[in-house]
Design an enzyme around this catalytic site. Structure first.
Site, PDB file in Angstrom:
ATOM      1  N   LYS A 133       0.731  -1.205   0.109  1.00 47.86           N
ATOM      2  CA  LYS A 133      -0.064   0.063   0.048  1.00 47.86           C
ATOM      3  C   LYS A 133       0.768   1.210   0.024  1.00 47.86           C
ATOM      4  CE  LYS A 133      -3.705  -2.549   2.355  1.00 47.86           C
ATOM      5  NZ  LYS A 133      -4.912  -2.403   3.386  1.00 47.86           N
TER       6      LYS A 133
ATOM      7  N   TYR B 114     -12.059  -2.840  -3.900  1.00 44.58           N
ATOM      8  CA  TYR B 114     -12.584  -3.026  -2.274  1.00 44.58           C
ATOM      9  C   TYR B 114     -14.099  -2.882  -2.323  1.00 44.58           C
ATOM     10  CZ  TYR B 114      -8.147  -2.649   0.116  1.00 44.58           C
ATOM     11  OH  TYR B 114      -6.976  -2.804   0.780  1.00 44.58           O
TER      12      TYR B 114
ATOM     13  N   PHE C  93     -15.730   3.032   7.046  1.00 48.70           N
ATOM     14  CA  PHE C  93     -14.292   3.261   6.535  1.00 48.70           C
ATOM     15  C   PHE C  93     -13.780   3.317   5.156  1.00 48.70           C
ATOM     16  CE2 PHE C  93     -14.196  -1.056   7.595  1.00 48.70           C
ATOM     17  CZ  PHE C  93     -13.436  -1.750   6.629  1.00 48.70           C
TER      18      PHE C  93
ATOM     19  N   ARG D  21      -1.513 -14.687   3.721  1.00 47.08           N
ATOM     20  CA  ARG D  21      -2.191 -14.179   4.692  1.00 47.08           C
ATOM     21  C   ARG D  21      -1.401 -14.102   5.986  1.00 47.08           C
ATOM     22  NH1 ARG D  21      -6.601 -10.292   3.509  1.00 47.08           N
ATOM     23  NH2 ARG D  21      -7.449 -11.146   5.837  1.00 47.08           N
TER      24      ARG D  21
ATOM     25  N   THR E  41      -5.389  -7.943  10.265  1.00 50.05           N
ATOM     26  CA  THR E  41      -5.565  -6.845   9.626  1.00 50.05           C
ATOM     27  C   THR E  41      -5.288  -5.439  10.827  1.00 50.05           C
ATOM     28  OG1 THR E  41      -7.534  -7.893   8.658  1.00 50.05           O
ATOM     29  CG2 THR E  41      -7.406  -5.411   8.626  1.00 50.05           C
TER      30      THR E  41
ATOM     31  N   ARG F 203       2.939  -6.928   9.170  1.00 49.78           N
ATOM     32  CA  ARG F 203       2.170  -5.975   9.771  1.00 49.78           C
ATOM     33  C   ARG F 203       2.582  -6.096  11.565  1.00 49.78           C
ATOM     34  NH1 ARG F 203      -3.629  -7.806   7.237  1.00 49.78           N
ATOM     35  NH2 ARG F 203      -3.704  -6.137   5.396  1.00 49.78           N
TER      36      ARG F 203
ATOM     37  N   ASN G  92      -1.853   0.029   7.332  1.00 51.37           N
ATOM     38  CA  ASN G  92      -1.400  -1.390   7.559  1.00 51.37           C
ATOM     39  C   ASN G  92      -0.504  -2.101   6.488  1.00 51.37           C
ATOM     40  OD1 ASN G  92      -3.470  -1.965   5.899  1.00 51.37           O
ATOM     41  ND2 ASN G  92      -4.412  -3.484   7.279  1.00 51.37           N
TER      42      ASN G  92
ATOM     43  N   HIS H 153      -1.749  -5.726   1.433  1.00 52.24           N
ATOM     44  CA  HIS H 153      -3.040  -6.289   1.137  1.00 52.24           C
ATOM     45  C   HIS H 153      -2.453  -7.712   0.499  1.00 52.24           C
ATOM     46  CE1 HIS H 153      -6.589  -7.693  -0.715  1.00 52.24           C
ATOM     47  NE2 HIS H 153      -5.793  -7.809  -1.692  1.00 52.24           N
TER      48      HIS H 153
ATOM     49  N   GLU I 241      -9.099 -10.488  -8.006  1.00 48.79           N
ATOM     50  CA  GLU I 241      -7.913  -9.376  -8.110  1.00 48.79           C
ATOM     51  C   GLU I 241      -6.804  -9.276  -9.118  1.00 48.79           C
ATOM     52  OE1 GLU I 241      -6.872  -9.813  -3.844  1.00 48.79           O
ATOM     53  OE2 GLU I 241      -8.844  -8.984  -3.242  1.00 48.79           O
TER      54      GLU I 241
HETATM   55  P1  RTP Z   1      -6.686  -5.959   3.009  1.00 46.85           P
HETATM   56  O1  RTP Z   1      -7.903  -6.474   2.277  1.00 46.85           O
HETATM   57  O2  RTP Z   1      -6.278  -4.782   2.861  1.00 46.85           O
HETATM   58  O3  RTP Z   1      -5.867  -7.175   2.987  1.00 46.85           O
HETATM   59  O4  RTP Z   1      -7.165  -6.009   4.417  1.00 46.85           O
HETATM   60  P2  RTP Z   1      -7.791  -7.161   5.185  1.00 46.85           P
HETATM   61  O5  RTP Z   1      -8.519  -8.260   4.200  1.00 46.85           O
HETATM   62  O6  RTP Z   1      -6.868  -7.922   6.174  1.00 46.85           O
HETATM   63  O7  RTP Z   1      -9.240  -6.418   5.806  1.00 46.85           O
HETATM   64  P3  RTP Z   1     -10.335  -5.820   5.172  1.00 46.85           P
HETATM   65  O8  RTP Z   1     -11.426  -6.164   6.279  1.00 46.85           O
HETATM   66  O9  RTP Z   1     -10.968  -6.442   3.984  1.00 46.85           O
HETATM   67  O10 RTP Z   1     -10.326  -4.237   5.155  1.00 46.85           O
HETATM   68  C1  RTP Z   1      -9.591  -3.833   4.316  1.00 46.85           C
HETATM   69  C2  RTP Z   1      -8.829  -2.834   4.654  1.00 46.85           C
HETATM   70  O11 RTP Z   1      -9.438  -1.473   5.206  1.00 46.85           O
HETATM   71  C3  RTP Z   1      -8.818  -0.868   6.070  1.00 46.85           C
HETATM   72  N1  RTP Z   1      -9.569  -0.938   7.335  1.00 46.85           N
HETATM   73  N2  RTP Z   1      -9.872   0.133   8.082  1.00 46.85           N
HETATM   74  N3  RTP Z   1     -11.770  -0.029  11.088  1.00 46.85           N
HETATM   75  C4  RTP Z   1     -11.062   0.434  10.234  1.00 46.85           C
HETATM   76  O12 RTP Z   1     -10.849   1.652  10.164  1.00 46.85           O
HETATM   77  C5  RTP Z   1     -10.537  -0.498   9.193  1.00 46.85           C
HETATM   78  N4  RTP Z   1     -10.803  -1.555   8.943  1.00 46.85           N
HETATM   79  C6  RTP Z   1     -10.374  -1.904   7.883  1.00 46.85           C
HETATM   80  C7  RTP Z   1      -7.387  -1.633   6.259  1.00 46.85           C
HETATM   81  O13 RTP Z   1      -6.283  -1.001   5.512  1.00 46.85           O
HETATM   82  C8  RTP Z   1      -7.789  -3.182   5.686  1.00 46.85           C
HETATM   83  O14 RTP Z   1      -6.714  -3.723   5.446  1.00 46.85           O
END
Ligand code: RTP
Length: 149
Positions: free
Chosen positions: A11, A51, A59, A87, A93, A104, A114, A117, A128
């Site tokens: 990112k 996304y 968010f 992962r 996350t 992370r 973070n 991705h 993707e």
């Molecule tokens: P990613 O898609 O980036 O790999 O992350 P992830 O699957 O671990 O988590 P996901 O729930 O899909 O969330 C995507 C990205 O959104 C941001 N996020 N912010 N509460 C918050 O402020 C919040 N929750 C998620 C993070 O950058 C997360 O990686």
């Protein structure tokens, strides 16, 4: 053997903090094969597509703004269980929950910054990869493969 391909993206904060080499090294050293990579300034529309599953989240707008704030490194890594293992290498996350030794867990402290991705399932990896690499992937024989498998 479950040879998979996973979409990994450094990112904007990861790029700006100079963590690109460190992250690539971790995947290489683990034994994964790099089959696509580019540095790219993604448009908001492109990121909204990436996304789209999160579009109802509070968010979401902040996430898109953050992801569009600078270039990302888009990559595809291939190898045994690449999606699940990718992962695991990323860590949780929320950096509060991500173990030391994960990317992370070692390099960030805020969910909203973070640094990386990784696809969360084989199906989403396929989607993707098609979104970020419509031009296709590279094909070559990695010299290390026969030592790892
Ligand atoms: P990613 O898609 O980036 O790999 O992350 P992830 O699957 O671990 O988590 P996901 O729930 O899909 O969330 C995507 C990205 O959104 C941001 N996020 N912010 N509460 C918050 O402020 C919040 N929750 C998620 C993070 O950058 C997360 O990686």
């Amino acid at each position: 053997m479950a040879t998979e391909q996973t979409y990994i993206m450094i990112k904007p904060d990861g790029v700006q903090r100079g963590l690109v080499g460190e992250i690539i090294a971790r995947f290489e050293k683990r034994g994964y094969k790099l089959v696509a990579m580019k540095l790219m300034q993604a448009s908001k529309e492109h990121l909204e597509k990436h996304y789209e599953d999160l579009s109802s989240k509070g968010f979401f707008n902040g996430l898109i703004k953050y992801m569009a704030s600078g270039p990302v490194v888009a990559m595809v890594w291939e190898g045994k269980d690449a999606v699940k293992q990718g992962r695991a290498m990323l860590g949780a996350t929320n950096p509060l929950a991500s173990a030391p030794g994960t990317i992370r867990g070692d390099y960030c402290i805020d969910t909203g910054r973070n640094i990386i991705h990784g696809s969360d399932a084989v199906d989403s990896a396929k989607k993707e990869i098609a979104l970020w690499f419509p031009e296709g992937l590279c094909q070559y024989t990695a010299a290390t493969a026969s030592w790892i498998y």
